[in-house]
Design a protein around this motif. Structure first.
Motif, short mmCIF file in Angstrom:
data_model
loop_
_atom_site.label_atom_id
_atom_site.label_comp_id
_atom_site.label_asym_id
_atom_site.label_seq_id
_atom_site.Cartn_x
_atom_site.Cartn_y
_atom_site.Cartn_z
N SER A 140 3.65 5.95 2.79
CA SER A 140 3.52 7.25 3.44
C SER A 140 3.25 7.03 4.92
O SER A 140 2.43 6.19 5.28
N SER A 184 -0.43 7.79 5.73
CA SER A 184 -1.37 6.75 5.30
C SER A 184 -1.23 5.50 6.17
O SER A 184 -2.23 4.89 6.55
N HIS A 186 -5.69 10.96 -3.03
CA HIS A 186 -4.47 11.77 -3.09
C HIS A 186 -4.30 12.30 -4.51
O HIS A 186 -4.70 11.65 -5.48
N GLU A 189 -5.85 5.35 1.02
CA GLU A 189 -5.06 4.78 -0.07
C GLU A 189 -5.21 5.56 -1.38
O GLU A 189 -4.23 5.74 -2.10
N LEU A 246 0.84 -1.20 0.00
CA LEU A 246 0.00 0.00 0.00
C LEU A 246 0.87 1.25 0.00
O LEU A 246 2.09 1.17 0.03
N ARG A 247 0.24 2.41 -0.01
CA ARG A 247 0.92 3.70 -0.16
C ARG A 247 2.06 3.86 0.83
O ARG A 247 1.87 3.71 2.05
N ASP A 260 -1.71 12.48 -6.31
CA ASP A 260 -0.81 11.69 -7.15
C ASP A 260 -1.37 10.31 -7.51
O ASP A 260 -0.70 9.52 -8.17
N ALA A 261 -2.60 10.02 -7.07
CA ALA A 261 -3.23 8.73 -7.41
C ALA A 261 -3.89 8.87 -8.78
O ALA A 261 -5.06 9.21 -8.91
#
Length: 203
Positions: free
Chosen positions: A19, A22, A105, A102, A16-17, A107-108
């Motif tokens: 970050s 997150s 965002h 997830e 997963l992300r 940038d997703a």
């Protein structure tokens, strides 16, 4: 502790992300959802007449909560008289919180392959569009899910997608407190009735 251990392992294994925000939010939401589930089970156990009854009721209550969580059935398609049950579902808020952490965002962004567009175009043709438009549709159709924000809205609906993650976590915390208070009240009532029975036997 077990929920947090599971969350950490699953987060890394699934990929997963990457970050800290997150990951931390993921752990908090999973921990809250676990505590709410425990509180619900405690309430059912405290209110049931015996252990066998509690064992029968608990899976039914949790399955109902899962049904109204938005994972399998779109919450927007629920009949009006059943719709209020979604607000008591721990899975509704847990699922929404994890999905937003997830995907919600900037940038997703998703890229569609030519195969994806061909599949989408074929569905349009199957729905009744002329077959000769297939080539044109493949070139002109946009990616059905271009970004994470769109994905969250399509899965959760506009209302749930517009809720902040803090609101989802707050709803889980409110359910946690409510179920614990209800469990305490059920235990108090059960204790009071046991005292009355004991006094009656002595008399």
């Amino acid at each position: 502790a077990v929920a947090l251990l599971f969350a950490g392992m699953a987060y890394a294994m699934v990929g997963l992300r990457a970050s800290l925000y997150s990951f931390g939010g993921h752990c908090v939401v999973l921990a809250l959802a676990t505590l709410v589930a425990e509180s619900l089970v405690i309430w059912v156990g405290a209110g049931a007449s015996d252990a066998r009854t509690a064992v029968v009721i608990c899976p039914v209550v949790l399955s109902t909560s899962l049904l109204f969580g938005g994972l399998f059935v779109s919450l927007a398609s629920l009949p009006r008289f059943l719709a209020p049950l979604q607000y008591l579902s721990l899975f509704r808020y847990g699922f929404a919180g994890l999905l937003k952490l997830e995907f919600q965002h900037a940038d997703a962004v998703f890229d569609c392959s030519s195969e994806d567009k061909e599949l989408l175009a074929q569905r349009v043709i199957d729905a009744g569009a002329p077959a000769k438009l297939l080539g044109r549709l493949v070139k002109s159709l946009p990616c059905p899910t271009p970004d994470g924000e769109t994905h969250v809205k399509r899965v959760l609906g506009d209302d749930a997608a517009s809720r902040s993650i803090l609101m989802d976590a707050g709803a889980l915390f409110a359910l946690l407190v409510a179920f614990r208070v209800l469990a305490l009240r059920a235990l108090e009532r059960r204790t009071a009735s046991a005292v009355v029975v004991a006094k009656a036997k002595k008399a």
